[in-house]
Design a protein around this motif. Structure first.
Motif, PDB file in Angstrom:
ATOM      1  N   VAL A 158     -16.963-107.221  49.371  1.00 12.00           N
ATOM      2  CA  VAL A 158     -16.839-106.542  50.664  1.00 12.00           C
ATOM      3  C   VAL A 158     -16.168-105.181  50.500  1.00 12.00           C
ATOM      4  N   ALA A 159     -15.152-105.113  49.660  1.00  9.97           N
ATOM      5  CA  ALA A 159     -14.357-103.896  49.539  1.00  9.97           C
ATOM      6  C   ALA A 159     -14.933-102.885  48.551  1.00  9.97           C
ATOM      7  N   ARG A 160     -15.675-103.366  47.558  1.00  7.12           N
ATOM      8  CA  ARG A 160     -16.240-102.450  46.563  1.00  7.12           C
ATOM      9  C   ARG A 160     -17.604-101.922  47.008  1.00  7.12           C
ATOM     10  N   LYS A 161     -18.119-100.982  46.246  1.00 10.47           N
ATOM     11  CA  LYS A 161     -19.385-100.331  46.606  1.00 10.47           C
ATOM     12  C   LYS A 161     -20.420-100.517  45.502  1.00 10.47           C
ATOM     13  N   SER A 162     -21.669-100.304  45.911  1.00  9.10           N
ATOM     14  CA  SER A 162     -22.812-100.388  44.994  1.00  9.10           C
ATOM     15  C   SER A 162     -23.668 -99.143  45.176  1.00  9.10           C
ATOM     16  N   VAL A 163     -24.597 -98.953  44.244  1.00 12.66           N
ATOM     17  CA  VAL A 163     -25.624 -97.921  44.406  1.00 12.66           C
ATOM     18  C   VAL A 163     -26.696 -98.467  45.356  1.00 12.66           C
ATOM     19  N   VAL A 164     -27.021 -97.691  46.411  1.00 20.76           N
ATOM     20  CA  VAL A 164     -28.046 -98.101  47.380  1.00 20.76           C
ATOM     21  C   VAL A 164     -29.064 -96.972  47.524  1.00 20.76           C
ATOM     22  N   SER A 165     -30.219 -97.304  48.052  1.00 20.68           N
ATOM     23  CA  SER A 165     -31.263 -96.293  48.292  1.00 20.68           C
ATOM     24  C   SER A 165     -30.927 -95.490  49.539  1.00 20.68           C
ATOM     25  N   SER A 166     -31.118 -94.187  49.468  1.00 17.04           N
ATOM     26  CA  SER A 166     -30.820 -93.324  50.608  1.00 17.04           C
ATOM     27  C   SER A 166     -31.977 -93.298  51.616  1.00 17.04           C
ATOM     28  N   ARG A 167     -33.136 -93.783  51.206  1.00 20.88           N
ATOM     29  CA  ARG A 167     -34.316 -93.807  52.075  1.00 20.88           C
ATOM     30  C   ARG A 167     -35.282 -94.857  51.541  1.00 20.88           C
ATOM     31  N   ALA A 168     -36.299 -95.173  52.315  1.00 20.24           N
ATOM     32  CA  ALA A 168     -37.330 -96.110  51.852  1.00 20.24           C
ATOM     33  C   ALA A 168     -38.131 -95.474  50.732  1.00 20.24           C
ATOM     34  N   LEU A 169     -38.364 -96.229  49.664  1.00 19.10           N
ATOM     35  CA  LEU A 169     -39.084 -95.715  48.493  1.00 19.10           C
ATOM     36  C   LEU A 169     -40.156 -96.722  48.084  1.00 19.10           C
ATOM     37  N   ARG A 170     -41.276 -96.201  47.609  1.00 23.10           N
ATOM     38  CA  ARG A 170     -42.393 -97.066  47.233  1.00 23.10           C
ATOM     39  C   ARG A 170     -42.349 -97.423  45.750  1.00 23.10           C
ATOM     40  N   VAL A 171     -43.029 -98.528  45.420  1.00 25.19           N
ATOM     41  CA  VAL A 171     -43.159 -98.929  44.033  1.00 25.19           C
ATOM     42  C   VAL A 171     -43.747 -97.791  43.219  1.00 25.19           C
ATOM     43  N   LEU A 231     -29.530 -94.422  36.406  1.00 26.66           N
ATOM     44  CA  LEU A 231     -30.700 -94.763  37.225  1.00 26.66           C
ATOM     45  C   LEU A 231     -31.638 -93.574  37.426  1.00 26.66           C
ATOM     46  N   ILE A 232     -31.111 -92.399  37.300  1.00 19.48           N
ATOM     47  CA  ILE A 232     -31.931 -91.197  37.532  1.00 19.48           C
ATOM     48  C   ILE A 232     -33.015 -91.109  36.452  1.00 19.48           C
ATOM     49  N   GLY A 233     -34.260 -90.982  36.913  1.00 23.00           N
ATOM     50  CA  GLY A 233     -35.400 -90.911  35.999  1.00 23.00           C
ATOM     51  C   GLY A 233     -36.093 -92.240  35.805  1.00 23.00           C
ATOM     52  N   LEU A 234     -35.469 -93.357  36.264  1.00 25.76           N
ATOM     53  CA  LEU A 234     -36.138 -94.649  36.135  1.00 25.76           C
ATOM     54  C   LEU A 234     -37.204 -94.804  37.222  1.00 25.76           C
ATOM     55  N   THR A 235     -38.135 -95.733  36.982  1.00 30.98           N
ATOM     56  CA  THR A 235     -39.255 -95.959  37.910  1.00 30.98           C
ATOM     57  C   THR A 235     -39.064 -97.290  38.629  1.00 30.98           C
ATOM     58  N   LEU A 236     -39.320 -97.253  39.939  1.00 28.89           N
ATOM     59  CA  LEU A 236     -39.191 -98.488  40.722  1.00 28.89           C
ATOM     60  C   LEU A 236     -40.325 -99.448  40.413  1.00 28.89           C
ATOM     61  N   ARG A 237     -39.991-100.708  40.225  1.00 28.99           N
ATOM     62  CA  ARG A 237     -41.013-101.734  40.037  1.00 28.99           C
ATOM     63  C   ARG A 237     -41.320-102.453  41.337  1.00 28.99           C
ATOM     64  N   THR A 238     -40.475-102.210  42.368  1.00 29.97           N
ATOM     65  CA  THR A 238     -40.711-102.769  43.708  1.00 29.97           C
ATOM     66  C   THR A 238     -40.384-101.696  44.739  1.00 29.97           C
ATOM     67  N   SER A 239     -40.933-101.824  45.908  1.00 28.94           N
ATOM     68  CA  SER A 239     -40.564-100.927  46.996  1.00 28.94           C
ATOM     69  C   SER A 239     -39.188-101.332  47.512  1.00 28.94           C
ATOM     70  N   VAL A 240     -38.460-100.348  48.054  1.00 28.34           N
ATOM     71  CA  VAL A 240     -37.132-100.627  48.614  1.00 28.34           C
ATOM     72  C   VAL A 240     -37.026 -99.977  49.987  1.00 28.34           C
ATOM     73  N   ASP A 241     -36.195-100.578  50.823  1.00 24.72           N
ATOM     74  CA  ASP A 241     -35.918-100.019  52.134  1.00 24.72           C
ATOM     75  C   ASP A 241     -34.695 -99.107  52.064  1.00 24.72           C
ATOM     76  N   ARG A 242     -34.477 -98.360  53.118  1.00 27.65           N
ATOM     77  CA  ARG A 242     -33.276 -97.539  53.208  1.00 27.65           C
ATOM     78  C   ARG A 242     -32.042 -98.451  53.199  1.00 27.65           C
ATOM     79  N   ASP A 243     -30.970 -98.038  52.508  1.00 27.46           N
ATOM     80  CA  ASP A 243     -29.711 -98.773  52.381  1.00 27.46           C
ATOM     81  C   ASP A 243     -29.856-100.086  51.632  1.00 27.46           C
TER      82      ASP A 243
END
Length: 336
Positions: free
Chosen positions: A276-289, A315-327
């Motif tokens: 709850v108190a710590r943070k993670s890397v999240v998507s800033s917007r919806a992204l496609r596979v 993570l920069i430069g890696l390719t998504l293997r699944t679509s993701v939603d914002r946040d």
């Protein structure tokens, strides 16, 4: 967790009354003390008839009474000791006493008292220390009024006589002791100098210095207990009443529990709060596979059950293997 041995110092706060001494025993037990300690002496063996009282004793007892007369009034006999020891057995608290002469030490030995508490005034009484060492019982030695050299000499005498376990108590012999003269760090000096267990015999007003001593590593705490601080007598004014003593014991138990193991790791109670108190890397917007990640695609937000922020550059430069939603909280499974 090491258990701090708490001694309720009844001392001479019984005012020579066996009934009051028994009340002190019951109070010590009710307060949660491990032991209750009295003083065992014979006035004619302890002081000359011309010996002066200490200034604090003059303030708290009749000025017309000599030290010898005061001691006569406050001494307990052998039968009194037997009664007190039996009552301690019945209620389940350890009886202790400080002997001030060899005959008193012998009496305590005969009565089966399991250890000796050496009062500060006897630390330079080397023949007496040798007598105690020969008893082969554990010794708790108060070091009030002492230099480090005097403590060293006493410890050497005891060890030369193959004394049993020795515990050294830092102490300031004044009633009450001024806070700015307590020098509590001297307890740590004793531990470093002699490698022996240490503790603190507290004569300050209140409970905070005794509790602080536990935080510094005291294994034994001794504190005066009285049924009524307004009573006439040499030590009542610098003693705790039962409700105060009980609060001190509770605070000591909290501190000894809080000291823990010293291993730095999340406490069990923290584990539920960590994500709850710590943070993670999240998507800033919806992204496609198939999308190739750039810095603007990523943000750092709660919760902390995904990739830790330290992995963001990787993570920069890696390719998504699944679509993701914002946040959406990102994990390694999102990337090819």
């Amino acid at each position: 967790m090491k258990h701090v041995f708490v001694i309720a110092e009844a001392g001479v706060n019984h005012n020579g009354s066996l009934d009051l001494a028994l009340q002190l025993l019951d109070a010590a037990k009710a307060c949660g003390a491990d032991a209750v300690k009295f003083q065992t002496f014979r006035a004619e063996l302890l002081a000359t008839r011309s010996a002066r009282k200490a200034p604090y004793q003059d303030r708290t007892t009749s000025t017309s009474e000599s030290q010898f007369e005061m001691l006569q009034r406050l001494q307990l006999g052998a039968d009194d000791h037997r009664t007190l020891i039996q009552h301690c057995r019945e209620i389940g608290i350890q009886f202790l006493s400080s002997p001030f002469d060899t005959e008193s030490a012998d009496l305590l030995d005969e009565l089966g008292v399991p250890l000796y508490k050496v009062p500060s005034g006897e630390i330079t009484n080397l023949p007496f220390l040798r007598h105690l060492a020969h008893k082969k019982k554990p010794l708790i030695v108060s070091t009030g009024m002492s230099t480090l050299g005097e403590v060293e000499e006493a410890v050497q005498v005891l060890q030369d006589e193959a004394a049993n376990r020795i515990t050294l108590l830092h102490c300031v012999t004044e009633y009450p002791a001024p806070f700015d003269e307590v020098n509590l760090r001297a307890m740590l000096t004793l531990k470093a100098a002699f490698g022996l267990p240490v503790g603190y015999s507290d004569h300050t007003a209140g409970i905070e210095v005794a509790v602080a001593a536990v935080a510094l590593g005291a294994e034994v705490i001794e504190k005066h207990l009285t049924m009524d601080r307004s009573l006439s007598g040499p030590d009542h004014h610098a003693s705790l009443e039962p409700n105060e003593f009980e609060k001190m014991v509770a605070a000591i138990r909290h501190v000894e529990s809080a000291l823990g193991t010293g291993i730095k790791s999340p406490a069990p109670c923290e584990l539920q709060n960590l994500p709850v108190a710590r943070k993670s890397v999240v998507s800033s917007r919806a992204l496609r596979v198939g999308h190739r990640i750039v810095r603007d695609d990523l943000e750092i937000k709660r919760p902390g059950n995904g990739l830790a922020p330290k992995f963001l550059p990787a993570l920069i430069g890696l390719t998504l293997r699944t679509s993701v939603d914002r946040d959406e909280v990102l994990t390694w499974n999102h990337f090819a």
